[in-house]
Design an enzyme around this catalytic site. Sequence first.
Site, short mmCIF file in Angstrom:
data_model
loop_
_atom_site.label_atom_id
_atom_site.label_comp_id
_atom_site.label_asym_id
_atom_site.label_seq_id
_atom_site.Cartn_x
_atom_site.Cartn_y
_atom_site.Cartn_z
N GLY A 147 0.84 -1.19 0.00
CA GLY A 147 0.00 0.00 0.00
C GLY A 147 0.87 1.23 0.00
O GLY A 147 1.04 1.92 -1.00
N ARG B 93 -1.01 12.00 10.52
CA ARG B 93 0.14 11.17 10.87
C ARG B 93 1.12 11.84 11.84
O ARG B 93 1.54 11.21 12.81
CB ARG B 93 0.89 10.71 9.61
CG ARG B 93 0.11 9.75 8.73
CD ARG B 93 0.95 9.22 7.58
NE ARG B 93 1.98 8.33 8.04
CZ ARG B 93 3.27 8.61 8.08
NH1 ARG B 93 3.71 9.80 7.67
NH2 ARG B 93 4.14 7.74 8.52
N TYR C 94 1.16 9.74 15.17
CA TYR C 94 2.33 8.88 15.31
C TYR C 94 3.61 9.63 15.65
O TYR C 94 4.65 9.01 15.87
CB TYR C 94 2.60 8.12 14.00
CG TYR C 94 1.49 7.26 13.50
CD1 TYR C 94 0.84 6.35 14.32
CD2 TYR C 94 1.10 7.32 12.17
CE1 TYR C 94 -0.17 5.54 13.84
CE2 TYR C 94 0.09 6.51 11.67
CZ TYR C 94 -0.54 5.62 12.52
OH TYR C 94 -1.54 4.82 12.04
N CYS D 202 -8.29 23.58 16.73
CA CYS D 202 -8.16 23.96 18.14
C CYS D 202 -7.71 22.80 19.00
O CYS D 202 -8.44 22.28 19.85
CB CYS D 202 -9.48 24.54 18.65
SG CYS D 202 -9.84 26.15 17.95
N GLU D 203 -6.50 22.33 18.76
CA GLU D 203 -5.83 21.30 19.54
C GLU D 203 -4.35 21.63 19.58
O GLU D 203 -3.76 21.95 18.54
CB GLU D 203 -6.01 19.92 18.89
CG GLU D 203 -7.43 19.42 18.79
CD GLU D 203 -7.97 18.88 20.11
OE1 GLU D 203 -7.17 18.66 21.04
OE2 GLU D 203 -9.19 18.67 20.20
N TYR E 129 -2.04 7.12 3.62
CA TYR E 129 -2.53 7.45 4.95
C TYR E 129 -2.61 8.97 5.15
O TYR E 129 -2.27 9.49 6.20
CB TYR E 129 -1.67 6.78 6.04
CG TYR E 129 -1.61 5.29 5.83
CD1 TYR E 129 -2.71 4.50 6.11
CD2 TYR E 129 -0.48 4.68 5.29
CE1 TYR E 129 -2.69 3.14 5.87
CE2 TYR E 129 -0.44 3.32 5.04
CZ TYR E 129 -1.56 2.55 5.34
OH TYR E 129 -1.54 1.18 5.10
#
Length: 418
Positions: free
Chosen positions: A275, A312, A316, A342-343, A371
């Site tokens: 993939g 990602r 991760y 807002c994070e 991904y």
Amino acid sequence: MSVLQLKNGELHLEEVPLAQIAEREGTPCYVYSLRAIREQVGQFRAALAGTPHLVCFSVKANSNAAILSYLAHLGLGFDIVSGGELFRVLNSGGAPEKVVFSGVGKTCREMHEALQAGILLFNVESIAELRELSVVASSIGKAARVALRINPDVDPKTHPYIATGLRKSKFGIPMDQAREVYELARQLPGIDVVGIDCHIGSQLTDISPIVEAVSRVVELASELRKRGFDIRYIDVGGGLGVRYRDETPPSVAEYVAAVLSAANGFSGTLIFEPGRSIVALAGVLLAKVLFLKNTGDKSFIVVDAAMTELIRPALYGSYQAIVPVQPRASAVHVADIVGPVCETGDFLARDRELPVVESGDLIAVLGAGAYGFVMASNYNSRPRPPEVLVDGSRYHLVRVRESYTDLVRGERIPAWDC
């Protein structure tokens, strides 16, 4: 990425200036190279020439209909993990007889849909799933071709979130239970045992765990054949890594050669499920610089792409190279590249050295073909971005940008009695 080049002071993907795509389609925007995808498929074909095999693209890496259609046109099969992915494959012209269905939580409906479509193989992950598949297949008079996914308890040496071959993983059947489950499988109605499956993880950059896992599975296949099982397929999974930063993954040729060596003596068909290695380096995410911000302690480059487009890095801690589309100067500065969500965890890069950029400049996040969009969300009510497929000197808009209306499609407001 060989298809990404700086020409006349600006980045081009194949022959198309990325700034031109950004101007016409807006940002953020995913852009993919057809040539890069074709070249990667060609490497698998060349490495597997003369070997009975089936290459099944892992749909979870990138499920855009145009890309699936092109891969089907090239003769690839597909590895799916949901009924929705099966629908996408069939809708894109994929051949059901080249589809393998993986995943730990297949529903009865999904099993029924896959049986009716006539897929090649179910990669079964538990006794409970095996029994349920038997019931579903028997109820409609079908035989489900099955490979049991065996967990070989091999450390894939990758990020723990994408490691799937260890005994503590939710995936697969432990090796020491495999023989018992195979004996059960051939007693169940509606089940046709034809193979073995294993997949130890994603973004693998070391050949040795792959070789160890395949060797264990081939040994099991030999034993099962002696017990009278017709093991026609060994699915070696996917997971071949790519170079995002300083990784040194094996080439496709090296990877395939190692698998073939480990599978020496197996006379059936080998199934590969690449993939990331097909599409990751074929894609970029375009974004525009909104603001430059300095708190005194830290510098930030605020762009219009966020964790909603590419999760990602936040999920991760993954590194993805980021470059200006139209470089201004050789000077560099160090900053966090962040989005509007807002994070605090909304970032594309932290403490990254980047050539000096200004508000309105374009940047390209590289290695975004796998991904990326498939993990995008509407968090903060952000419409998902368009996708563009470049083919030489032209490009195709293969997904339109979502509208605000798209955000509420399917929602219903009751008639309030107050």
